[in-house]
Write a protein that holds these residues in place. Structure first.
Motif, mmCIF file in Angstrom:
data_model
loop_
_atom_site.group_PDB
_atom_site.id
_atom_site.type_symbol
_atom_site.label_atom_id
_atom_site.label_comp_id
_atom_site.label_asym_id
_atom_site.label_seq_id
_atom_site.Cartn_x
_atom_site.Cartn_y
_atom_site.Cartn_z
ATOM 1 N N THR B 114 30.239 36.386 49.628
ATOM 2 C CA THR B 114 30.213 37.463 50.528
ATOM 3 C C THR B 114 31.312 38.475 50.195
ATOM 4 O O THR B 114 30.821 39.781 50.064
ATOM 5 N N GLU B 115 32.298 38.053 49.660
ATOM 6 C CA GLU B 115 33.153 39.244 49.151
ATOM 7 C C GLU B 115 32.517 40.046 47.892
ATOM 8 O O GLU B 115 32.627 41.144 47.762
ATOM 9 N N LYS B 117 29.397 40.390 47.508
ATOM 10 C CA LYS B 117 28.241 41.418 47.947
ATOM 11 C C LYS B 117 29.010 42.599 48.708
ATOM 12 O O LYS B 117 28.454 43.734 48.327
ATOM 13 N N GLU B 118 30.201 42.554 49.180
ATOM 14 C CA GLU B 118 30.608 43.725 49.749
ATOM 15 C C GLU B 118 31.082 44.550 48.740
ATOM 16 O O GLU B 118 30.832 45.742 48.639
ATOM 17 N N LYS B 119 31.692 44.140 47.652
ATOM 18 C CA LYS B 119 32.013 44.710 46.690
ATOM 19 C C LYS B 119 31.056 45.720 46.067
ATOM 20 O O LYS B 119 31.159 46.713 45.565
ATOM 21 N N LYS B 122 29.728 48.259 48.087
ATOM 22 C CA LYS B 122 30.720 49.563 47.864
ATOM 23 C C LYS B 122 30.678 50.219 46.556
ATOM 24 O O LYS B 122 30.451 51.612 46.695
#
Lengths: 133, 150
Positions: B114-115, B117-119, B122
């Motif tokens: 998840t982290e 993907k968020e990165k 962004k």
């Protein structure tokens, strides 16, 4: 087995160093041999030199060469059998000088003595001796 | 009744056996038999006479039972806590079952995903904005022009 002409070392502080046996006082027999605990008549053959001052002052008896004294044999080179069967043999012959009344002349004994003396009634000598075997 | 030992060979001397010899220096020697006595007076060294106890001990003859008894000592290890993690936490971590560990692993994986993907999300947004000024990708050398190689 100390007989006539047998020499013994003297281990007390009477002044004599070497004595020669002249007679063994045992049962009215002149010939015969002495063993540990026997009284003998002996001649002083070698003695410690006595200084003139000591002669006059000291009360203790000091023997001179040529004196005829009595002694008791305390060590013999000939083996002695004990009642329990042990056989004991020393490396030399040794004696302690006495006066005519069976009393010691010296006051100290330097050396080992045989325990057979006790059986023959010389308990005084055994008590003074530094070591008894 | 005392059983003595022979001063030369180390044999046992029963009462009424053997001889006792007192030397000039008042040292006492006991002998079990005339053989021992004779060898002693000949000044033989018992360490070199093969049947004496001294010799056998020196050459370690017939002594195997005593040697076998010797056991080695083992040191015991004790668990100790360190500065970062005391004994309780170490024990807790060690005693976790594999199922628990697997769950933890999965949780960690999902979290990482998840982290990530968020990165990426962004990254994509600002990347579309800043790509205009960059223009077509030209090599540095072309830009510089320069000497114009051969």
């Amino acid at each position: 087995m100390i007989g006539l002409k047998g020499t013994l070392n003297v281990i007390d502080n009477s002044g004599a160093l070497l004595v020669e046996c002249v007679n063994v006082l045992k049962n009215k027999v002149n010939n015969g041999h002495g063993s540990v605990g026997d009284e003998i008549v002996c001649v002083v053959k070698k003695a410690r030199p006595i200084s003139a001052a000591a002669q006059a002052s000291v009360s203790a008896v000091k023997v001179r060469k040529g004196d005829v004294r009595r002694a008791v044999i305390v060590r013999t080179r000939k083996e002695i059998r004990r009642p329990d069967g042990t056989i004991v043999r020393f490396d030399d012959n040794a004696a302690v000088l006495l006066n005519n009344k069976r009393e010691m002349l010296g006051t100290r004994i330097g050396g080992i003595v045989s325990a057979d003396l006790r059986l023959k009634g010389w308990s005084k000598i055994v008590s003074i001796a530094p070591r008894v075997v | 009744m005392k059983v003595e030992i022979d001063s030369f060979s180390g044999y046992r001397i029963y009462p009424s056996k053997g001889k006792l010899f007192v030397r000039g220096d008042s040292k006492v020697f006991r002998f079990a038999s005339s053989k021992n006595a004779s060898l002693f007076l000949q000044r033989k060294n018992p360490r070199k006479i093969a049947w004496t106890v001294v010799y056998r001990r020196m050459h370690k003859k017939g002594i195997t039972e005593e040697v076998a008894k010797k056991r080695s000592r083992r040191t015991v290890k004790h668990q100790r806590g360190i500065v970062g993690a005391d004994l309780a936490t170490i024990a807790a971590k060690r005693d976790q079952t594999s199922a628990v560990r697997q769950q933890a692993r999965l949780a960690a994986i999902t979290k990482a995903k998840t982290e990530k993907k968020e990165k990426e999300a962004k990254k994509v947004k600002p990347a579309t904005r800043t790509s205009a000024p960059s223009g077509p990708k030209v090599s540095k050398q072309q830009m510089k022009g320069g000497k114009g190689g051969r």
